[in-house]
Enzyme design. Structure first.
Site, PDB file in Angstrom:
ATOM      1  N   LYS A  42       0.841  -1.205   0.000  1.00  0.00           N
ATOM      2  CA  LYS A  42       0.000   0.000   0.000  1.00  0.00           C
ATOM      3  C   LYS A  42       0.875   1.254   0.000  1.00  0.00           C
ATOM      4  O   LYS A  42       2.069   1.190   0.300  1.00  0.00           O
ATOM      5  CB  LYS A  42      -0.914  -0.013   1.232  1.00  0.00           C
ATOM      6  CG  LYS A  42      -0.176   0.040   2.578  1.00  0.00           C
ATOM      7  CD  LYS A  42      -1.135  -0.166   3.750  1.00  0.00           C
ATOM      8  CE  LYS A  42      -0.365  -0.214   5.064  1.00  0.00           C
ATOM      9  NZ  LYS A  42      -1.255  -0.576   6.191  1.00  0.00           N
ATOM     10  N   ARG A 140     -10.445   0.544  15.310  1.00  0.00           N
ATOM     11  CA  ARG A 140     -10.351   1.367  14.112  1.00  0.00           C
ATOM     12  C   ARG A 140     -11.404   0.860  13.128  1.00  0.00           C
ATOM     13  O   ARG A 140     -12.410   1.490  12.927  1.00  0.00           O
ATOM     14  CB  ARG A 140      -8.918   1.261  13.545  1.00  0.00           C
ATOM     15  CG  ARG A 140      -8.641   2.156  12.386  1.00  0.00           C
ATOM     16  CD  ARG A 140      -7.168   2.134  11.989  1.00  0.00           C
ATOM     17  NE  ARG A 140      -6.724   0.840  11.477  1.00  0.00           N
ATOM     18  CZ  ARG A 140      -5.507   0.617  10.981  1.00  0.00           C
ATOM     19  NH1 ARG A 140      -4.608   1.588  10.961  1.00  0.00           N
ATOM     20  NH2 ARG A 140      -5.160  -0.582  10.532  1.00  0.00           N
ATOM     21  N   HIS A 169      -6.350  -6.906  13.574  1.00  0.00           N
ATOM     22  CA  HIS A 169      -5.106  -6.127  13.453  1.00  0.00           C
ATOM     23  C   HIS A 169      -4.656  -5.709  14.841  1.00  0.00           C
ATOM     24  O   HIS A 169      -5.465  -5.275  15.660  1.00  0.00           O
ATOM     25  CB  HIS A 169      -5.356  -4.897  12.577  1.00  0.00           C
ATOM     26  CG  HIS A 169      -4.120  -4.140  12.207  1.00  0.00           C
ATOM     27  ND1 HIS A 169      -3.024  -4.739  11.620  1.00  0.00           N
ATOM     28  CD2 HIS A 169      -3.802  -2.824  12.334  1.00  0.00           C
ATOM     29  CE1 HIS A 169      -2.087  -3.811  11.404  1.00  0.00           C
ATOM     30  NE2 HIS A 169      -2.533  -2.658  11.832  1.00  0.00           N
ATOM     31  N   ARG A 225       0.744 -10.513   7.305  1.00  0.00           N
ATOM     32  CA  ARG A 225       0.605  -9.294   6.481  1.00  0.00           C
ATOM     33  C   ARG A 225       1.761  -8.346   6.800  1.00  0.00           C
ATOM     34  O   ARG A 225       1.695  -7.590   7.756  1.00  0.00           O
ATOM     35  CB  ARG A 225      -0.732  -8.596   6.792  1.00  0.00           C
ATOM     36  CG  ARG A 225      -1.962  -9.515   6.722  1.00  0.00           C
ATOM     37  CD  ARG A 225      -3.249  -8.693   6.918  1.00  0.00           C
ATOM     38  NE  ARG A 225      -3.250  -7.919   8.140  1.00  0.00           N
ATOM     39  CZ  ARG A 225      -3.822  -8.301   9.283  1.00  0.00           C
ATOM     40  NH1 ARG A 225      -4.473  -9.460   9.367  1.00  0.00           N
ATOM     41  NH2 ARG A 225      -3.771  -7.522  10.344  1.00  0.00           N
ATOM     42  N   TYR A 269      18.195  29.698   5.434  1.00  0.00           N
ATOM     43  CA  TYR A 269      17.160  30.572   5.993  1.00  0.00           C
ATOM     44  C   TYR A 269      17.366  30.826   7.479  1.00  0.00           C
ATOM     45  O   TYR A 269      17.600  29.904   8.250  1.00  0.00           O
ATOM     46  CB  TYR A 269      15.784  29.952   5.783  1.00  0.00           C
ATOM     47  CG  TYR A 269      15.301  30.071   4.354  1.00  0.00           C
ATOM     48  CD1 TYR A 269      15.160  31.315   3.755  1.00  0.00           C
ATOM     49  CD2 TYR A 269      14.993  28.940   3.617  1.00  0.00           C
ATOM     50  CE1 TYR A 269      14.723  31.426   2.435  1.00  0.00           C
ATOM     51  CE2 TYR A 269      14.551  29.041   2.309  1.00  0.00           C
ATOM     52  CZ  TYR A 269      14.422  30.299   1.721  1.00  0.00           C
ATOM     53  OH  TYR A 269      13.997  30.403   0.435  1.00  0.00           O
ATOM     54  N   CYS A 316      16.110  23.532   3.243  1.00  0.00           N
ATOM     55  CA  CYS A 316      15.171  24.359   2.460  1.00  0.00           C
ATOM     56  C   CYS A 316      14.199  23.452   1.707  1.00  0.00           C
ATOM     57  O   CYS A 316      14.266  22.231   1.806  1.00  0.00           O
ATOM     58  CB  CYS A 316      15.930  25.217   1.452  1.00  0.00           C
ATOM     59  SG  CYS A 316      17.222  26.235   2.168  1.00  0.00           S
ATOM     60  N   MET A 317      13.320  24.069   0.949  1.00  0.00           N
ATOM     61  CA  MET A 317      12.346  23.274   0.207  1.00  0.00           C
ATOM     62  C   MET A 317      13.026  22.365  -0.822  1.00  0.00           C
ATOM     63  O   MET A 317      12.638  21.200  -0.982  1.00  0.00           O
ATOM     64  CB  MET A 317      11.350  24.193  -0.499  1.00  0.00           C
ATOM     65  CG  MET A 317      10.203  23.441  -1.143  1.00  0.00           C
ATOM     66  SD  MET A 317       9.034  24.495  -1.992  1.00  0.00           S
ATOM     67  CE  MET A 317       8.179  25.275  -0.635  1.00  0.00           C
ATOM     68  N   ASP A 318      14.073  22.890  -1.475  1.00  0.00           N
ATOM     69  CA  ASP A 318      14.681  22.148  -2.584  1.00  0.00           C
ATOM     70  C   ASP A 318      16.178  21.936  -2.438  1.00  0.00           C
ATOM     71  O   ASP A 318      16.783  21.284  -3.287  1.00  0.00           O
ATOM     72  CB  ASP A 318      14.439  22.906  -3.904  1.00  0.00           C
ATOM     73  CG  ASP A 318      13.038  23.467  -3.967  1.00  0.00           C
ATOM     74  OD1 ASP A 318      12.101  22.647  -3.955  1.00  0.00           O
ATOM     75  OD2 ASP A 318      12.871  24.699  -3.984  1.00  0.00           O
TER      76      ASP A 318
HETATM   77  C1  LIG Z   1      -0.492  -1.630   6.910  1.00  0.00           C
HETATM   78  C2  LIG Z   1      -1.083  -2.856   7.484  1.00  0.00           C
HETATM   79  C3  LIG Z   1      -0.290  -3.989   7.697  1.00  0.00           C
HETATM   80  C4  LIG Z   1       1.214  -3.995   7.521  1.00  0.00           C
HETATM   81  O1  LIG Z   1       1.805  -3.496   8.701  1.00  0.00           O
HETATM   82  P1  LIG Z   1       3.393  -3.437   8.897  1.00  0.00           P
HETATM   83  O2  LIG Z   1       3.551  -2.928  10.276  1.00  0.00           O
HETATM   84  O3  LIG Z   1       3.909  -2.466   7.888  1.00  0.00           O
HETATM   85  O4  LIG Z   1       3.921  -4.797   8.683  1.00  0.00           O
HETATM   86  C5  LIG Z   1      -0.926  -5.152   8.106  1.00  0.00           C
HETATM   87  N1  LIG Z   1      -2.260  -5.181   8.323  1.00  0.00           N
HETATM   88  C6  LIG Z   1      -3.047  -4.092   8.160  1.00  0.00           C
HETATM   89  C7  LIG Z   1      -4.509  -4.180   8.431  1.00  0.00           C
HETATM   90  C8  LIG Z   1      -2.486  -2.888   7.753  1.00  0.00           C
HETATM   91  O5  LIG Z   1      -3.255  -1.814   7.617  1.00  0.00           O
END
Ligand SMILES: *Cc1c(COP(=O)(O)O)cnc(C)c1O
Length: 399
Positions: A42, A140, A169, A225, A269, A316-318
């Site tokens: 993601k 969540r 999670h 995951r 700056y 700075c920005m750049d």
């Molecule tokens: C982003 C996410 C993960 C991955 O988490 P990490 O800490 O980067 O391994 C796993 N499960 C869910 C639901 C997430 O949103």
């Protein structure tokens, strides 16, 4: 391949695909026996580039890819990714149909989402694969454990809906104290048992993120995951990756000016740094609009000609100014973020200096910083998101 050499004369990120694939293998090693790995890509692969990394993961045998948004899953399908893709966040209701048409599995964790997915499934003849999210303490997304059995039945009983998994999670698996995670596991096991008592046997139960795998708290998770650790980054200082893991990204920029900062003069700056004596200095072509936090002003350092070059004054920005080795020249490529072994600032260092975590820092890399993908020491693909130009080399989708 289209030439990429011009990209080396400005800020650019190098993405080490060998490190990425090795990190995936290490996570699978650490996961419970028989567990399948989900490479979480993601947020454009946590800033590393989701298209190339998804292909690299798929080619290395990874079964699952995790994205947060349906649009991210659509991009992977358009780019020819065939692996199973789970949208692990709450899906945008207006995109459910297109998700189904593109064989994206959905995470469903509210009654609104249950109703919406049932409606979409009744209007299609395709199987709609869903994973029921149970809220065991993160609070969540997810249905409460007491509702899990009813929610599972509402999904499984709907025509065309396949309840493929139950998931939760963890809120605190990146902390030293395992107690909150163990309590979430207990609630999850209880909720799964309630679902099973209604006669359902979803194929998967999954809980673990990177931290849970690294901390040995992934038991019972038949998909792990993993995001952050696949990039060679530690979930937190308390739950670090071990020595097998290597950071996948390094960030580079180029010296644009060499000069002597006169004694007593300030720099950048607000002149927050003043030279005590004449000092060799270099201006470097990277700033906070590339993703380098302004909070590393007067604290961070780059590596110039193999030597530590402290940041002088404000980022700075750049552009950023550093104290320079004498021999440095305009055009030198410097390391802004890299591996500790090379003496470079790591994202861990920056996270500590700036009071955030490596997740936020990695995802902050901006579209104007091109990415070069390296395998076996060779650049085999590149992309420049701002210009919409790229050459994905072996990962280009076949028309
Ligand atoms: C982003 C996410 C993960 C991955 O988490 P990490 O800490 O980067 O391994 C796993 N499960 C869910 C639901 C997430 O949103």
């Amino acid at each position: 391949m289209h030439p990429y050499e011009h990209l080396l004369s400005g800020p650019h990120a190098r993405i080490d695909l060998d490190a990425y694939v090795a990190n995936l293998a290490s996570l699978l090693d650490l996961a419970p026996p028989g567990a399948e790995l989900m490479a979480v890509v993601k947020a454009d692969g946590y800033g590393h580039g989701m298209v190339v990394l998804a292909h690299a993961a798929e080619q290395s045998g990874v079964r699952w890819l995790g994205v947060a948004r349906i649009a991210e899953g659509l991009l992977l399908r358009r780019e020819g990714v065939r692996a199973s893709i789970l949208v692990i966040g709450p899906p945008n209701l207006s995109e459910l149909r297109v998700a189904v048409e593109n064989e994206l599995a959905l995470t469903i964790g509210s009654w609104t989402h249950i109703d919406a997915v049932r409606a979409v499934a009744s209007a299609t003849s395709r199987p709609v694969r869903v994973h029921l999210k149970i809220d065991t303490g993160m609070h969540r997304y997810g249905v409460m454990p007491e509702e899990a059995a009813a929610a599972a039945r509402a999904l499984a009983d709907a025509p065309n809906v396949v309840l493929a998994g139950l998931m939760t999670h963890f809120a605190a698996s990146d902390e030293l104290d395992p107690a909150p995670t163990i309590e979430q596991q207990r609630r999850f096991i209880e909720a799964c048992a309630a679902v099973e008592a209604t006669g359902l046997q979803p194929r998967y139960r999954h809980t673990a993120n990177s931290a849970a795998v690294l901390a040995g708290l992934a038991n019972g998770s038949d998909i792990v995951r993993c995001g952050i650790a696949t990039y060679g980054l530690s979930p937190s200082p308390e739950v670090p990756v071990d020595a097998r893991f290597k950071p996948v990204m390094s960030l580079h920029a180029v010296v644009t000016r060499r000069f002597t900062l006169p004694r007593g003069d300030g720099v950048s700056y607000n002149l927050t740094y003043r030279a005590q004596a004449d000092e060799e200095a270099a201006a470097v072509s990277i700033g906070y609009a590339d993703g380098l936090s302004r909070l590393v002003s007067n604290q961070g350092w780059f590596v110039v000609r193999g030597q530590r070059a402290p940041i002088l004054g404000r980022v700075c920005m750049d552009q950023t100014i550093v104290r320079s080795p004498k021999e440095a020249q305009v055009g030198d490529v410097v390391t802004v973020v890299g591996a500790r072994a090379d003496g470079a600032m790591t994202l861990d260092d920056i996270a500590e200096m700036t009071g955030t975590n490596v997740y936020e820092l990695a995802t902050r890399l901006m579209a104007r910083v091109p990415r070069l993908y390296v395998r076996g020491g060779e650049i085999i693909a590149w992309e420049h998101l701002l210009l919409g130009e790229r050459d994905l080399g072996p990962y280009a989708s076949q028309p």
